[in-house]
Write a protein that holds these residues in place. Sequence first.
Motif, PDB file in Angstrom:
ATOM      1  N   THR A  35      63.417  43.122 -20.967  1.00 31.96           N
ATOM      2  CA  THR A  35      64.701  43.789 -21.214  1.00 31.96           C
ATOM      3  C   THR A  35      65.104  44.542 -19.949  1.00 31.96           C
ATOM      4  O   THR A  35      64.287  44.773 -19.055  1.00 31.96           O
ATOM      5  CB  THR A  35      64.594  44.792 -22.375  1.00 31.96           C
ATOM      6  OG1 THR A  35      63.725  45.870 -21.973  1.00 31.96           O
ATOM      7  CG2 THR A  35      64.070  44.142 -23.652  1.00 31.96           C
ATOM      8  N   GLU A  36      66.351  44.925 -19.887  1.00 33.00           N
ATOM      9  CA  GLU A  36      66.828  45.729 -18.756  1.00 33.00           C
ATOM     10  C   GLU A  36      66.087  47.069 -18.708  1.00 33.00           C
ATOM     11  O   GLU A  36      65.745  47.556 -17.626  1.00 33.00           O
ATOM     12  CB  GLU A  36      68.336  45.957 -18.862  1.00 33.00           C
ATOM     13  CG  GLU A  36      68.920  46.715 -17.691  1.00 33.00           C
ATOM     14  CD  GLU A  36      68.779  46.013 -16.348  1.00 33.00           C
ATOM     15  OE1 GLU A  36      68.743  46.725 -15.333  1.00 33.00           O
ATOM     16  OE2 GLU A  36      68.696  44.785 -16.298  1.00 33.00           O
ATOM     17  N   GLU A  37      65.810  47.648 -19.854  1.00 25.90           N
ATOM     18  CA  GLU A  37      65.075  48.923 -19.889  1.00 25.90           C
ATOM     19  C   GLU A  37      63.674  48.762 -19.290  1.00 25.90           C
ATOM     20  O   GLU A  37      63.224  49.594 -18.500  1.00 25.90           O
ATOM     21  CB  GLU A  37      64.965  49.449 -21.317  1.00 25.90           C
ATOM     22  CG  GLU A  37      64.234  50.778 -21.409  1.00 25.90           C
ATOM     23  CD  GLU A  37      64.103  51.285 -22.828  1.00 25.90           C
ATOM     24  OE1 GLU A  37      63.235  52.150 -23.033  1.00 25.90           O
ATOM     25  OE2 GLU A  37      64.836  50.827 -23.721  1.00 25.90           O
ATOM     26  N   ASN A  39      62.803  46.490 -17.144  1.00 21.87           N
ATOM     27  CA  ASN A  39      62.998  46.255 -15.718  1.00 21.87           C
ATOM     28  C   ASN A  39      63.190  47.577 -14.976  1.00 21.87           C
ATOM     29  O   ASN A  39      62.645  47.765 -13.887  1.00 21.87           O
ATOM     30  CB  ASN A  39      64.194  45.327 -15.481  1.00 21.87           C
ATOM     31  CG  ASN A  39      64.287  44.925 -14.023  1.00 21.87           C
ATOM     32  OD1 ASN A  39      63.359  44.366 -13.460  1.00 21.87           O
ATOM     33  ND2 ASN A  39      65.421  45.239 -13.406  1.00 21.87           N
ATOM     34  N   MET A  40      63.957  48.487 -15.568  1.00 22.71           N
ATOM     35  CA  MET A  40      64.149  49.791 -14.943  1.00 22.71           C
ATOM     36  C   MET A  40      62.822  50.539 -14.844  1.00 22.71           C
ATOM     37  O   MET A  40      62.527  51.164 -13.825  1.00 22.71           O
ATOM     38  CB  MET A  40      65.187  50.609 -15.703  1.00 22.71           C
ATOM     39  CG  MET A  40      66.607  50.094 -15.495  1.00 22.71           C
ATOM     40  SD  MET A  40      67.890  51.173 -16.153  1.00 22.71           S
ATOM     41  CE  MET A  40      67.552  51.134 -17.897  1.00 22.71           C
ATOM     42  N   GLU A  43      60.818  49.044 -11.957  1.00 22.96           N
ATOM     43  CA  GLU A  43      61.321  49.514 -10.667  1.00 22.96           C
ATOM     44  C   GLU A  43      60.963  50.978 -10.445  1.00 22.96           C
ATOM     45  O   GLU A  43      60.564  51.376  -9.343  1.00 22.96           O
ATOM     46  CB  GLU A  43      62.835  49.307 -10.560  1.00 22.96           C
ATOM     47  CG  GLU A  43      63.239  47.848 -10.484  1.00 22.96           C
ATOM     48  CD  GLU A  43      62.641  47.121  -9.286  1.00 22.96           C
ATOM     49  OE1 GLU A  43      62.502  47.729  -8.196  1.00 22.96           O
ATOM     50  OE2 GLU A  43      62.299  45.934  -9.422  1.00 22.96           O
ATOM     51  N   PRO A  82      69.977  47.360  -7.118  1.00 19.63           N
ATOM     52  CA  PRO A  82      70.014  46.383  -8.213  1.00 19.63           C
ATOM     53  C   PRO A  82      70.499  45.028  -7.705  1.00 19.63           C
ATOM     54  O   PRO A  82      71.356  44.959  -6.825  1.00 19.63           O
ATOM     55  CB  PRO A  82      71.029  46.975  -9.186  1.00 19.63           C
ATOM     56  CG  PRO A  82      71.186  48.405  -8.797  1.00 19.63           C
ATOM     57  CD  PRO A  82      70.836  48.499  -7.339  1.00 19.63           C
ATOM     58  N   GLU A  86      72.542  42.937 -12.277  1.00 19.80           N
ATOM     59  CA  GLU A  86      71.675  43.972 -12.827  1.00 19.80           C
ATOM     60  C   GLU A  86      72.365  45.324 -12.696  1.00 19.80           C
ATOM     61  O   GLU A  86      73.049  45.594 -11.724  1.00 19.80           O
ATOM     62  CB  GLU A  86      70.353  44.059 -12.060  1.00 19.80           C
ATOM     63  CG  GLU A  86      69.451  42.876 -12.233  1.00 19.80           C
ATOM     64  CD  GLU A  86      68.163  43.037 -11.418  1.00 19.80           C
ATOM     65  OE1 GLU A  86      68.098  43.913 -10.544  1.00 19.80           O
ATOM     66  OE2 GLU A  86      67.234  42.273 -11.669  1.00 19.80           O
ATOM     67  N   THR A  87      72.138  46.157 -13.670  1.00 21.74           N
ATOM     68  CA  THR A  87      72.661  47.512 -13.553  1.00 21.74           C
ATOM     69  C   THR A  87      71.665  48.400 -12.843  1.00 21.74           C
ATOM     70  O   THR A  87      72.033  49.371 -12.232  1.00 21.74           O
ATOM     71  CB  THR A  87      72.971  48.106 -14.942  1.00 21.74           C
ATOM     72  OG1 THR A  87      71.782  48.092 -15.734  1.00 21.74           O
ATOM     73  CG2 THR A  87      74.066  47.329 -15.631  1.00 21.74           C
ATOM     74  N   GLY A  88      70.386  48.057 -12.908  1.00 19.90           N
ATOM     75  CA  GLY A  88      69.368  48.847 -12.241  1.00 19.90           C
ATOM     76  C   GLY A  88      69.222  50.215 -12.867  1.00 19.90           C
ATOM     77  O   GLY A  88      69.879  50.564 -13.834  1.00 19.90           O
ATOM     78  N   SER A  89      68.346  51.000 -12.302  1.00 19.49           N
ATOM     79  CA  SER A  89      68.100  52.336 -12.792  1.00 19.49           C
ATOM     80  C   SER A  89      69.026  53.307 -12.083  1.00 19.49           C
ATOM     81  O   SER A  89      69.251  53.180 -10.885  1.00 19.49           O
ATOM     82  CB  SER A  89      66.645  52.699 -12.520  1.00 19.49           C
ATOM     83  OG  SER A  89      66.361  53.979 -12.971  1.00 19.49           O
TER      84      SER A  89
END
Length: 121
Positions: A35-37, A39-40, A43, A82, A86-89
């Motif tokens: 998930t994006e979460e 992934n954050m 990172e 990002p 991606e929105t990234g953190s």
Amino acid sequence: MGALQRRGGAAPAVGYAHEWGHHIQNIRDVPAPETEEQNMLLENQADCISGAWVANAAQAGNLAYPGDLGDINAMLAGIAPPGEGETGSPIQDRVNAFMQGYTNNLPGCNSFFPETPIYAG
């Protein structure tokens, strides 16, 4: 690396430390993000590991803070922005993760994935 060097003299080394953090995650079997979460978190943990490296390098006299590091916000944005789509953190989360490693060394980086700690020492 020229763009990173403009962000502070140590930025290229910190960039490598961030990528080394991903290597540590791989050898410690931190699960691939689904998930994006996640992934954050991945990172941020790599930023934490790079913060631990910076603390050790500074303590050993290999870095001059703040001159070598420059602006941590700009440096982190340049090291691992990002990817496309991606929105990234948020940058403040990345700075906080970096400082967590800088302050607490590698044990402080276990909190991102407690079920698969990167430091068991």
